[in-house]
Structures are given as structure tokens and as C-alpha cells.
Design a protein around this motif. Structure first.
Motif, PDB file in Angstrom:
ATOM      1  N   GLN A  33       8.395  13.235   0.723  1.00 59.13           N
ATOM      2  CA  GLN A  33       9.202  12.127   0.216  1.00 59.13           C
ATOM      3  C   GLN A  33       9.005  10.959   1.167  1.00 59.13           C
ATOM      4  N   VAL A  34       8.618   9.813   0.625  1.00 62.36           N
ATOM      5  CA  VAL A  34       8.348   8.646   1.454  1.00 62.36           C
ATOM      6  C   VAL A  34       9.254   7.490   1.063  1.00 62.36           C
ATOM      7  N   GLN A  35       9.615   6.705   2.057  1.00 58.56           N
ATOM      8  CA  GLN A  35      10.367   5.479   1.844  1.00 58.56           C
ATOM      9  C   GLN A  35       9.599   4.390   2.581  1.00 58.56           C
ATOM     10  N   TYR A  36       9.292   3.303   1.876  1.00 65.96           N
ATOM     11  CA  TYR A  36       8.453   2.269   2.474  1.00 65.96           C
ATOM     12  C   TYR A  36       8.758   0.906   1.878  1.00 65.96           C
ATOM     13  N   ASP A  37       8.391  -0.116   2.622  1.00 64.57           N
ATOM     14  CA  ASP A  37       8.521  -1.499   2.180  1.00 64.57           C
ATOM     15  C   ASP A  37       7.200  -1.889   1.528  1.00 64.57           C
ATOM     16  N   GLU A  38       7.242  -2.111   0.229  1.00 63.74           N
ATOM     17  CA  GLU A  38       6.011  -2.412  -0.511  1.00 63.74           C
ATOM     18  C   GLU A  38       5.381  -3.736  -0.099  1.00 63.74           C
ATOM     19  N   ASN A  39       6.096  -4.547   0.656  1.00 61.13           N
ATOM     20  CA  ASN A  39       5.505  -5.788   1.172  1.00 61.13           C
ATOM     21  C   ASN A  39       4.625  -5.528   2.388  1.00 61.13           C
ATOM     22  N   ASN A  40       4.782  -4.362   3.011  1.00 62.92           N
ATOM     23  CA  ASN A  40       4.025  -4.042   4.225  1.00 62.92           C
ATOM     24  C   ASN A  40       2.957  -2.979   4.013  1.00 62.92           C
ATOM     25  N   VAL A  41       3.170  -2.068   3.080  1.00 64.07           N
ATOM     26  CA  VAL A  41       2.230  -0.970   2.855  1.00 64.07           C
ATOM     27  C   VAL A  41       2.318  -0.549   1.391  1.00 64.07           C
ATOM     28  N   ASN A  42       1.199  -0.121   0.828  1.00 63.06           N
ATOM     29  CA  ASN A  42       1.225   0.323  -0.569  1.00 63.06           C
ATOM     30  C   ASN A  42       1.013   1.834  -0.648  1.00 63.06           C
ATOM     31  N   LEU A  43       1.242   2.363  -1.826  1.00 55.00           N
ATOM     32  CA  LEU A  43       1.154   3.806  -2.030  1.00 55.00           C
ATOM     33  C   LEU A  43      -0.245   4.344  -1.759  1.00 55.00           C
ATOM     34  N   GLU A  44      -1.258   3.571  -2.064  1.00 56.57           N
ATOM     35  CA  GLU A  44      -2.627   4.021  -1.807  1.00 56.57           C
ATOM     36  C   GLU A  44      -2.880   4.203  -0.314  1.00 56.57           C
ATOM     37  N   LYS A  45      -2.335   3.330   0.507  1.00 56.74           N
ATOM     38  CA  LYS A  45      -2.474   3.451   1.961  1.00 56.74           C
ATOM     39  C   LYS A  45      -1.764   4.711   2.457  1.00 56.74           C
ATOM     40  N   ILE A  46      -0.603   4.989   1.888  1.00 62.25           N
ATOM     41  CA  ILE A  46       0.152   6.190   2.265  1.00 62.25           C
ATOM     42  C   ILE A  46      -0.644   7.437   1.912  1.00 62.25           C
ATOM     43  N   LYS A  47      -1.174   7.490   0.706  1.00 63.19           N
ATOM     44  CA  LYS A  47      -1.989   8.636   0.285  1.00 63.19           C
ATOM     45  C   LYS A  47      -3.198   8.786   1.190  1.00 63.19           C
ATOM     46  N   HIS A  48      -3.831   7.689   1.521  1.00 64.49           N
ATOM     47  CA  HIS A  48      -5.008   7.720   2.397  1.00 64.49           C
ATOM     48  C   HIS A  48      -4.652   8.309   3.766  1.00 64.49           C
ATOM     49  N   GLU A  49      -3.526   7.900   4.325  1.00 65.16           N
ATOM     50  CA  GLU A  49      -3.108   8.413   5.632  1.00 65.16           C
ATOM     51  C   GLU A  49      -2.857   9.917   5.589  1.00 65.16           C
ATOM     52  N   ILE A  50      -2.249  10.401   4.519  1.00 64.37           N
ATOM     53  CA  ILE A  50      -2.013  11.842   4.371  1.00 64.37           C
ATOM     54  C   ILE A  50      -3.347  12.585   4.278  1.00 64.37           C
ATOM     55  N   GLU A  51      -4.262  12.045   3.483  1.00 66.31           N
ATOM     56  CA  GLU A  51      -5.567  12.680   3.322  1.00 66.31           C
ATOM     57  C   GLU A  51      -6.376  12.647   4.615  1.00 66.31           C
ATOM     58  N   GLU A  52      -6.199  11.602   5.414  1.00 68.41           N
ATOM     59  CA  GLU A  52      -6.874  11.517   6.714  1.00 68.41           C
ATOM     60  C   GLU A  52      -6.425  12.640   7.653  1.00 68.41           C
ATOM     61  N   GLN A  53      -5.237  13.170   7.432  1.00 65.23           N
ATOM     62  CA  GLN A  53      -4.717  14.274   8.239  1.00 65.23           C
ATOM     63  C   GLN A  53      -5.236  15.621   7.752  1.00 65.23           C
ATOM     64  N   GLY A  54      -5.976  15.627   6.623  1.00 63.05           N
ATOM     65  CA  GLY A  54      -6.598  16.852   6.138  1.00 63.05           C
ATOM     66  C   GLY A  54      -5.870  17.518   4.965  1.00 63.05           C
ATOM     67  N   TYR A  55      -4.984  16.783   4.307  1.00 64.86           N
ATOM     68  CA  TYR A  55      -4.227  17.350   3.188  1.00 64.86           C
ATOM     69  C   TYR A  55      -4.604  16.640   1.900  1.00 64.86           C
ATOM     70  N   ASP A  56      -4.331  17.270   0.783  1.00 66.11           N
ATOM     71  CA  ASP A  56      -4.693  16.695  -0.517  1.00 66.11           C
ATOM     72  C   ASP A  56      -3.450  16.240  -1.261  1.00 66.11           C
ATOM     73  N   VAL A  57      -3.440  14.965  -1.625  1.00 66.82           N
ATOM     74  CA  VAL A  57      -2.367  14.435  -2.466  1.00 66.82           C
ATOM     75  C   VAL A  57      -2.808  14.627  -3.916  1.00 66.82           C
ATOM     76  N   VAL A  58      -1.971  15.342  -4.679  1.00 69.81           N
ATOM     77  CA  VAL A  58      -2.335  15.650  -6.074  1.00 69.81           C
ATOM     78  C   VAL A  58      -1.420  14.949  -7.052  1.00 69.81           C
TER      79      VAL A  58
END
Length: 66
Positions: free
Chosen positions: A41-66
């Protein structure tokens, strides 16, 4: 602020929790990992970061966002 729940595969332990929550904290996102349900569960300010960036960061850690 936006709230979103992401389904993430590959998480199994506290290292996974720390890895994801730490990476997202570094980009200004509040995250709560639920190992039992395989969600983040994520909470973020859409003016500073978008959902694609969040997914990318999770995937960079070695996990798959489905």
C-alpha cells in the motif's frame, strides 16, 4: 495525496519488507508491505512522483508488480 494498493510477487520475509519500504521512502513515498496478502500500500504526492516510478523502484529491488 494518492493512495494505491499494488499486488507484488516475490516477497517472503522481513528483508523484502525493508527493501521495498526503504527504496520507496527514498523517493518520498510512504509504503506498507503486507506479506500475507502480497500487497504494497503506497501513499504519495502525485506532484512529486508517479505510479510508474513507484513500480519501477519496486522492480529494481527484484520484485514483480502485477
Amino acid at each position: 495525496m494518492q493512495n494505491q494498493t499494488l499486488k507484488v510477487e516475490g516477497m517472503s520475509c522481513n528483508h523484502c519488507v525493508n527493501s521495498i519500504e526503504g527504496a520507496l521512502r527514498n523517493i518520498g513515498v510512504t509504503a506498507k508491505v503486507d506479506l500475507k496478502n502480497g500487497t504494497v500500500q503506497v501513499q504519495y504526492d502525485e506532484n512529486n512522483v508517479n505510479l510508474e516510478k513507484i513500480k519501477h523502484e519496486i522492480e529494481e529491488q527484484g520484485y514483480d508488480v502485477v
